[in-house]
Design a protein around this motif. Structure first.
Motif, PDB file in Angstrom:
ATOM      1  N   LYS A 213       0.822  -1.359   0.352  1.00  8.18           N
ATOM      2  CA  LYS A 213       0.105  -0.109  -0.250  1.00  8.18           C
ATOM      3  C   LYS A 213       0.881   1.507   0.153  1.00  8.18           C
ATOM      4  O   LYS A 213       1.964   1.192   0.346  1.00  8.18           O
ATOM      5  CB  LYS A 213      -1.199   0.007   1.548  1.00  8.18           C
ATOM      6  CG  LYS A 213      -1.959   1.291   1.124  1.00  8.18           C
ATOM      7  CD  LYS A 213      -3.445   1.088   2.337  1.00  8.18           C
ATOM      8  CE  LYS A 213      -3.689   1.917   2.603  1.00  8.18           C
ATOM      9  NZ  LYS A 213      -4.523   2.479   3.509  1.00  8.18           N
TER      10      LYS A 213
ATOM     11  N   GLU B  42       1.350   5.061   0.721  1.00  8.74           N
ATOM     12  CA  GLU B  42       1.110   6.280   1.924  1.00  8.74           C
ATOM     13  C   GLU B  42       1.942   7.422   1.133  1.00  8.74           C
ATOM     14  O   GLU B  42       2.215   7.458   1.200  1.00  8.74           O
ATOM     15  CB  GLU B  42       1.434   6.085   3.236  1.00  8.74           C
ATOM     16  CG  GLU B  42       1.253   4.627   3.851  1.00  8.74           C
ATOM     17  CD  GLU B  42      -0.383   4.124   4.348  1.00  8.74           C
ATOM     18  OE1 GLU B  42      -0.783   4.975   3.954  1.00  8.74           O
ATOM     19  OE2 GLU B  42      -0.843   3.269   4.908  1.00  8.74           O
TER      20      GLU B  42
ATOM     21  N   GLY C 230       1.874  11.543   2.112  1.00  5.92           N
ATOM     22  CA  GLY C 230       2.095  11.776   3.378  1.00  5.92           C
ATOM     23  C   GLY C 230       1.928  13.299   3.042  1.00  5.92           C
ATOM     24  O   GLY C 230       0.611  13.817   2.355  1.00  5.92           O
TER      25      GLY C 230
ATOM     26  N   PHE D  59       5.698  10.291  -0.214  1.00  6.44           N
ATOM     27  CA  PHE D  59       5.033   8.857  -0.245  1.00  6.44           C
ATOM     28  C   PHE D  59       5.456   7.822  -0.222  1.00  6.44           C
ATOM     29  O   PHE D  59       6.565   8.193   0.799  1.00  6.44           O
ATOM     30  CB  PHE D  59       4.352   8.463  -1.644  1.00  6.44           C
ATOM     31  CG  PHE D  59       5.324   7.883  -2.893  1.00  6.44           C
ATOM     32  CD1 PHE D  59       5.456   6.288  -2.156  1.00  6.44           C
ATOM     33  CD2 PHE D  59       6.140   8.744  -3.313  1.00  6.44           C
ATOM     34  CE1 PHE D  59       6.430   5.764  -3.238  1.00  6.44           C
ATOM     35  CE2 PHE D  59       7.176   8.184  -4.341  1.00  6.44           C
ATOM     36  CZ  PHE D  59       7.210   7.365  -4.185  1.00  6.44           C
ATOM     37  N   SER D  60       5.195   7.253   0.762  1.00  8.87           N
ATOM     38  CA  SER D  60       6.081   6.146   1.518  1.00  8.87           C
ATOM     39  C   SER D  60       5.183   4.735   0.825  1.00  8.87           C
ATOM     40  O   SER D  60       3.761   4.642   0.828  1.00  8.87           O
ATOM     41  CB  SER D  60       6.004   5.620   3.227  1.00  8.87           C
ATOM     42  OG  SER D  60       5.112   5.900   3.526  1.00  8.87           O
ATOM     43  N   PHE D  61       5.908   3.206   0.981  1.00 10.55           N
ATOM     44  CA  PHE D  61       5.613   1.863   0.954  1.00 10.55           C
ATOM     45  C   PHE D  61       6.536   1.207   1.877  1.00 10.55           C
ATOM     46  O   PHE D  61       7.339   2.037   1.697  1.00 10.55           O
ATOM     47  CB  PHE D  61       5.873   2.035  -0.692  1.00 10.55           C
ATOM     48  CG  PHE D  61       6.521   1.272  -1.259  1.00 10.55           C
ATOM     49  CD1 PHE D  61       7.393   0.817  -2.175  1.00 10.55           C
ATOM     50  CD2 PHE D  61       6.829   3.230  -1.978  1.00 10.55           C
ATOM     51  CE1 PHE D  61       8.769   0.128  -2.540  1.00 10.55           C
ATOM     52  CE2 PHE D  61       8.241   2.195  -2.743  1.00 10.55           C
ATOM     53  CZ  PHE D  61       9.030   1.634  -3.038  1.00 10.55           C
TER      54      PHE D  61
ATOM     55  N   LYS E   9      11.056   0.269   5.121  1.00 13.48           N
ATOM     56  CA  LYS E   9      10.468   1.597   4.566  1.00 13.48           C
ATOM     57  C   LYS E   9      10.685   2.118   3.015  1.00 13.48           C
ATOM     58  O   LYS E   9      11.965   2.184   3.405  1.00 13.48           O
ATOM     59  CB  LYS E   9       9.686   2.767   5.154  1.00 13.48           C
ATOM     60  CG  LYS E   9       9.043   3.650   4.968  1.00 13.48           C
ATOM     61  CD  LYS E   9       8.274   4.618   6.150  1.00 13.48           C
ATOM     62  CE  LYS E   9       9.716   5.636   6.918  1.00 13.48           C
ATOM     63  NZ  LYS E   9       9.146   6.446   7.419  1.00 13.48           N
TER      64      LYS E   9
ATOM     65  N   TRP F 170      -2.688   1.582  -5.749  1.00 13.16           N
ATOM     66  CA  TRP F 170      -2.967   2.731  -4.391  1.00 13.16           C
ATOM     67  C   TRP F 170      -2.443   4.218  -5.313  1.00 13.16           C
ATOM     68  O   TRP F 170      -2.431   5.050  -3.886  1.00 13.16           O
ATOM     69  CB  TRP F 170      -2.274   2.404  -3.848  1.00 13.16           C
ATOM     70  CG  TRP F 170      -2.403   1.384  -2.983  1.00 13.16           C
ATOM     71  CD1 TRP F 170      -3.628   1.523  -1.860  1.00 13.16           C
ATOM     72  CD2 TRP F 170      -1.981   0.189  -2.783  1.00 13.16           C
ATOM     73  NE1 TRP F 170      -3.757  -0.023  -1.339  1.00 13.16           N
ATOM     74  CE2 TRP F 170      -3.332  -0.634  -1.661  1.00 13.16           C
ATOM     75  CE3 TRP F 170      -1.084  -0.556  -3.325  1.00 13.16           C
ATOM     76  CZ2 TRP F 170      -3.460  -1.951  -1.760  1.00 13.16           C
ATOM     77  CZ3 TRP F 170      -1.377  -2.222  -3.290  1.00 13.16           C
ATOM     78  CH2 TRP F 170      -2.107  -2.725  -2.457  1.00 13.16           C
TER      79      TRP F 170
END
Length: 332
Positions: free
Chosen positions: A60, A62, A64, A78-80, A93, A180
């Motif tokens: 997913k 995310e 930010g 963003f991060s995953f 991460k 996503w």
């Protein structure tokens, strides 16, 4: 007499066993020998062939904090997460920069892989920011991962070769996770790679076999490990650590299994290559050779050469970016 015979037989058996054990442990070890098979080979899973068979799971994404707001687009952190060792036991991460065009969308997307930047000065988006914003202003979501060890990402592994191979896992995990991404049209996807990011892009295309139109700016395309050794004079120890680790690597592994130049036949994507003749980081003859090999394999390729342009394609940057935009729009 019977006891004498028994003693002689025992001596012969003991001698035979001793000779066998001595020959086993002192004979040259081959890949087929029982002794060599005991040696751990944790990097086998990162060969191009093995990664092509691996089940690399999506993650997913995310979205930010907002990093920048412009009239034509907004930039976000963003991060995953990814499983960097394919063990199913480790999650790390990775952060990155995403630019989303203004408006309702949905929009096509460009996955962007940057070249080398010193970790000590790196900031999220470095190495791809200018091109990413150009594409965003022209209606493309641009997605650029930092990779492990950069930006707000988790620390990379201490193994210099494993950390290199894990960039492919990062790229493919992100590729598999794009559903996503907000406002992506879920259909039109492109790849942009510069320098070492070009090397990552080529390898990802070989591993996945996906038909993602890809543009390469001064890609590092020489065989592994020469593609690393070429730059060793830039390190503080003039490459001593890398050469020492490479010697250990080659005792156990076959470098050919990790070298992109031997798997170009697996590429199915249309390619556009840009190369400056004054590039002091990637010699233009490298891209000449890459284009020639791809043409011989009957791949779909367009190759642009810019007289006097440097590693970042200056002063022809605008021409290269405009040609990429035409290339992307052609494949929408």
């Amino acid at each position: 007499m019977r006891k004498v015979v028994v003693y002689i037989l025992l001596i012969l058996v003991a001698g035979t066993i001793g000779w066998f054990l001595n020959s086993l442990y002192n004979s040259p070890q081959t890949p087929e020998s029982p002794i060599s098979q005991v040696k751990p080979r944790p990097l086998d899973k990162y060969t191009i062939e093995n990664l092509s068979k691996a089940q690399i799971q999506p993650s997913k994404i995310e979205i930010g904090e907002t990093l920048k707001e412009e009239k034509e687009f907004t930039s976000y952190l963003f991060s995953f997460s990814l499983d960097p060792t394919l063990s199913g036991k480790e999650k790390k991460k990775v952060t990155g920069l995403i630019n989303i065009p203004s408006g309702n969308g949905p929009f096509p997307a460009v996955l962007m892989f940057r070249g080398y930047v010193d970790q000590e000065v790196y900031k999220t988006g470095d190495g791809s920011r200018r091109a990413a914003e150009f594409f965003a202003k022209n209606g493309f979501v641009s997605v650029a991962p930092d990779f492990l060890g950069y930006g707000g990402s988790d620390k990379e592994t201490e193994s210099i070769f494993e950390s290199r191979f894990q960039t492919y896992l990062t790229a493919i995990t992100l590729l598999n996770s794009l559903n996503w991404i907000p406002n992506w049209d879920s259909k039109n996807l492109f790849i942009w790679g510069h320098s070492n990011g070009g090397q990552i892009a080529i390898t990802v295309l070989e591993i996945t076999g996906k038909e993602i139109p890809t543009t390469l700016w001064a890609p590092v395309s020489k065989p592994f490990p020469y593609s690393i050794l070429f730059y060793t004079d830039e390190s503080e120890d003039r490459g001593k650590l890398i050469r020492r680790e490479l010697a250990k690597f080659e005792e156990t592994y076959d470098p050919n299994l990790y070298s992109l130049d031997l798997y170009l036949d697996k590429i199915r994507a249309p390619l556009q290559i840009h190369q400056g003749t004054a590039d002091d980081a990637v010699h233009f003859v490298w891209s000449d050779s890459l284009a020639e090999k791809l043409n011989q394999l009957d791949k779909e390729i367009v190759y642009f050469k810019y007289p006097g342009a440097d590693h970042n394609l200056n002063p022809a940057w605008g021409d290269a970016a405009a040609r990429d935009l035409l290339f992307f729009n052609k494949h929408l």
